[in-house]
Design an enzyme around this catalytic site. Structure first.
Site, mmCIF file in Angstrom:
data_model
loop_
_atom_site.group_PDB
_atom_site.id
_atom_site.type_symbol
_atom_site.label_atom_id
_atom_site.label_comp_id
_atom_site.label_asym_id
_atom_site.label_seq_id
_atom_site.Cartn_x
_atom_site.Cartn_y
_atom_site.Cartn_z
ATOM 1 N N THR A 192 0.842 -1.215 0.000
ATOM 2 C CA THR A 192 0.000 0.000 0.000
ATOM 3 C C THR A 192 0.869 1.255 0.000
ATOM 4 O OG1 THR A 192 -1.753 -1.130 1.223
ATOM 5 C CG2 THR A 192 -1.745 1.269 1.333
ATOM 6 N N TYR A 208 3.629 1.857 -1.266
ATOM 7 C CA TYR A 208 4.270 2.155 -2.555
ATOM 8 C C TYR A 208 3.268 2.497 -3.661
ATOM 9 C CZ TYR A 208 8.536 0.361 -0.470
ATOM 10 O OH TYR A 208 9.617 0.187 0.345
ATOM 11 N N ALA A 209 1.969 2.332 -3.379
ATOM 12 C CA ALA A 209 0.980 2.562 -4.447
ATOM 13 C C ALA A 209 0.988 4.032 -4.837
ATOM 14 C CB ALA A 209 -0.410 2.144 -3.976
ATOM 15 N N GLN A 210 1.126 4.285 -6.119
ATOM 16 C CA GLN A 210 1.233 5.682 -6.557
ATOM 17 C C GLN A 210 -0.109 6.227 -7.046
ATOM 18 O OE1 GLN A 210 4.229 6.165 -9.549
ATOM 19 N NE2 GLN A 210 5.903 5.623 -8.178
ATOM 20 N N GLY A 211 -0.651 5.509 -8.048
ATOM 21 C CA GLY A 211 -1.749 6.052 -8.847
ATOM 22 C C GLY A 211 -2.940 6.488 -8.037
ATOM 23 N N GLU A 221 -6.733 5.982 -15.847
ATOM 24 C CA GLU A 221 -5.696 4.964 -16.034
ATOM 25 C C GLU A 221 -6.213 3.913 -17.012
ATOM 26 O OE1 GLU A 221 -4.389 3.524 -12.193
ATOM 27 O OE2 GLU A 221 -3.665 5.492 -11.595
ATOM 28 N N HIS A 225 3.163 -4.721 -14.387
ATOM 29 C CA HIS A 225 2.937 -3.301 -14.689
ATOM 30 C C HIS A 225 3.901 -2.923 -15.796
ATOM 31 C CE1 HIS A 225 2.462 0.997 -14.313
ATOM 32 N NE2 HIS A 225 1.522 0.826 -13.390
ATOM 33 N N ARG A 228 -3.393 -2.970 -19.080
ATOM 34 C CA ARG A 228 -1.931 -3.082 -18.948
ATOM 35 C C ARG A 228 -1.368 -4.401 -19.449
ATOM 36 N NH1 ARG A 228 -1.676 -2.117 -12.474
ATOM 37 N NH2 ARG A 228 -2.273 -0.062 -13.156
ATOM 38 N N HIS A 282 3.721 -7.028 -10.571
ATOM 39 C CA HIS A 282 3.115 -5.923 -9.816
ATOM 40 C C HIS A 282 2.021 -6.383 -8.864
ATOM 41 C CE1 HIS A 282 2.003 -1.794 -9.095
ATOM 42 N NE2 HIS A 282 0.789 -1.950 -9.580
ATOM 43 N N GLU A 323 -4.666 -8.125 -1.178
ATOM 44 C CA GLU A 323 -3.995 -8.865 -2.256
ATOM 45 C C GLU A 323 -3.871 -10.360 -1.958
ATOM 46 O OE1 GLU A 323 -0.381 -7.005 -3.540
ATOM 47 O OE2 GLU A 323 -0.035 -8.470 -5.138
ATOM 48 N N ARG A 356 -6.694 -7.452 -13.322
ATOM 49 C CA ARG A 356 -7.187 -6.407 -12.411
ATOM 50 C C ARG A 356 -7.232 -5.050 -13.117
ATOM 51 N NH1 ARG A 356 -4.609 -2.641 -8.946
ATOM 52 N NH2 ARG A 356 -2.661 -3.301 -9.909
ATOM 53 N N SER A 365 -7.358 -2.093 -6.525
ATOM 54 C CA SER A 365 -6.941 -2.951 -5.403
ATOM 55 C C SER A 365 -7.012 -2.265 -4.048
ATOM 56 C CB SER A 365 -5.546 -3.507 -5.640
ATOM 57 O OG SER A 365 -4.697 -2.521 -6.135
ATOM 58 N N LEU A 366 -6.650 -0.972 -3.969
ATOM 59 C CA LEU A 366 -6.793 -0.300 -2.667
ATOM 60 C C LEU A 366 -8.264 -0.317 -2.268
ATOM 61 C CD1 LEU A 366 -4.357 2.766 -3.058
ATOM 62 C CD2 LEU A 366 -3.928 0.623 -1.870
#
Ligand code: SIN
Length: 535
Positions: free
Chosen positions: A56, A58-61, A126, A242, A288, A349, A373, A384, A389-390
């Site tokens: 979590t 590290y999740a950017q988007g 995205e 990713h 992706r 990813h 996850e 996905r 996912s968050l």
């Protein structure tokens, strides 16, 4: 024979911590479950590293949620099903998209600061989304959410936190989950956490591959221990790569969020051509898996040169404001993203499969729940949708918390937690360079169970894994050894599922079966037996 438990133990002789509920893992899914349940019951939160060292963080988007006036849960559902390539559980997706807006509202009330444009929340787009619906906090959305949840847990003082405590195995007694067996890393002691319910939120298994955006802790431990305890693992062949991780040596690989492409960045090959135009109607914003496979082709044609992200036509001020983390990281590495192309390669990813649950996060083991996850709720199907996912962790952890609180409130005295449990098995000590063995496994998985798969390659990988069976039976004492055993176990399941699925669907691509097949609109499941072998 593969042991049911990673270590021999006698429950009577081990230190015990007794709480109503144990939560394993401290990402968005674990923290959400822990905070909710702690409103009524004692919760112990056990985490392998520091509280914030999670995927979590590290999740950017961001988080996908249908909140704009042009959007609706129905459209979000449609995009999620479309990405999932025929394997989503529609009811689970319905829960995800319908509950999403309320859960996001709660996060905002707890203090999460998403980006706003004037009086409207800022939304980005995205891959695979038909419109802008990703809430973000710059390009560090995960850490903003994680920090909010940690702050809340500290302020409420309602959750007992055990950091650097590695969960080895789920304890079962008469088929019911009664707690977890842990290694307390600082002291090297075994500890039993006994509880009426265990919520597994231990993350994924990106570390099975040499190039991954996942932190080093993502070694599939939660999946492996649930499997050994008798839970079902499903959809293990679906590993999401990713497309755009920065092409540098660091591990985890630094992610260049898909939102950069959402804001207009192009993908170029080694000759400077935009190769996604004409390959898919959404060009760079194709799902992706499509982008990743095209990149693999392009990189082969370009003599293994990376692919390049081109954001040079986006104004510098926009890049700095919207993507400050990427701006800084690339600057430190000598790349001015307003002027230079960004070299990128695909990286493992997200583990789509995992511990099979129902819509309330229940597994087939009474008292054991899974979320985030580590779980397979069925919302992702074979692929996905970005930034789902968050949201999945938030939504399903709330369902789990509600169910556990309901069940524990209804119990007069709760199940009896006193039991005698001893596990003994002959285990050879083996002399092994664990770090080298881990790198070997990551290479094997990358080369033969990665983005492009074939029967020959998968059979080779499985035969190699079988030769490592003795490692599964050995007795280790260190966390690194236990992680290796978990990784070998999960690698075997991923490879076996990938071999069995003779078609291409979503993120699973077989060059010998390049098309989807109606015969394969089905799920592959694994059940543990002590006679199982690694491959
Ligand atoms: C990204 O920011 O590109 C990753 C989002 C995700 O994996 O859902």
């Amino acid at each position: 024979m593969v042991p049911r438990y990673l270590v021999n133990f006698d429950a009577v002789k081990i230190d015990k911590v007794i709480t109503d509920v144990v939560v394993v893992g401290s990402g968005i899914a674990g923290l959400t479950a822990a905070l909710e349940i702690s409103k009524q019951f004692d919760v112990a939160l056990v985490t392998k590293s520091e509280l914030k060292e999670t995927a979590t963080w590290y999740a950017q988007g961001g988080v996908a949620t249908a909140i704009s006036s042009e959007d609706s849960p129905k459209l979000h559902l449609r995009d999620t099903l479309e990405a999932g390539a025929g394997l989503c559980n529609r009811d689970a997706v319905d829960v995800l998209v319908s509950d999403g807006p309320d859960r996001i509202g709660e996060l905002i009330r707890l203090g999460t600061e998403f980006d706003w444009h004037g009086d409207r929340i800022g939304l980005s787009r995205e891959g695979g989304h038909s419109l802008a619906r990703i809430l973000h906090s710059g390009d560090t959305t995960g850490s903003e959410i994680e920090a909010t949840l940690i702050r809340t847990a500290n302020a409420w003082q309602s959750v007992q936190v055990f950091e650097h405590r590695f969960s080895l195995d789920i304890l079962t007694d008469n088929g019911r989950c009664v707690g977890i067996l842990c290694l307390d890393e600082p002291t090297g002691r075994l500890v039993l956490h006994l509880a009426k319910a265990v919520v597994l939120a231990a993350g994924g298994a990106g570390q099975l591959f040499s190039i991954t955006t996942n932190p080093p802790i993502s070694t599939g431990d939660g999946m492996a221990m649930a499997y050994r305890a008798g839970a079902i693992l499903a959809d293990m062949e679906f590993i999401q790569f990713h497309p755009t991780a920065l092409d540098q040596d660091s591990m985890p690989r630094f992610l260049i969020t898909e939102a950069l492409r959402g804001d207009g960045a192009f993908l170029r090959d080694c000759n400077g051509e935009r190769f996604m135009v004409g390959r898919h109607p959404l060009a760079e914003l194709a799902p992706r898996d499509v982008v990743t496979r095209e990149m693999v082709n392009i990189m082969q044609r370009c003599g293994d040169d990376p692919v390049y992200l081109d954001a040079t036509h986006i104004p510098e001020a926009v890049l700095k404001e919207r993507f400050p983390n990427i701006w800084n990281h690339c600057s430190v590495n000598g790349i001015n993203i307003a002027k230079d192309l960004i070299p990128v390669r695909p990286a493992a990813h997200y583990t789509i499969g995992g511990v099979k649950t129902d819509l309330n996060g229940e597994t087939i083991i009474p008292g054991l729940y899974a979320t985030g996850e580590v779980a397979c709720t069925g919302v992702h199907g074979a692929n996905r949708l970005a930034s789902n996912s968050l949201l999945e962790g938030l939504v399903f952890s709330k369902h789990i918390a509600n169910l556990i609180m309901h069940e524990l409130s209804a119990e007069e005295n709760g199940p009896v937690l006193e039991f005698k449990l001893e596990y003994r098995m002959e285990r050879p000590q083996i002399d092994l360079n664990i770090e080298r063995e881990r790198r070997w496994l990551q290479r094997l998985m990358t080369d033969y169970v990665g983005v492009v798969r074939s029967e020959k390659g998968l059979e080779f990988a499985i035969s190699q894994l079988k030769e490592r069976d003795r490692i599964l039976r050995a007795q280790f004492k260190s966390l690194a050894g236990f992680e290796l055993q978990n990784m070998l176990c999960i690698a075997g399941l991923v490879a076996r599922s990938a071999l069995a699925r003779r078609e291409s669907r979503g993120v699973h691509y077989r060059e010998d079966y390049p098309e989807p097949s109606d015969d394969w609109v089905t799920h592959l499941e694994h059940h543990f037996t002590e006679d199982a072998v690694a491959g």
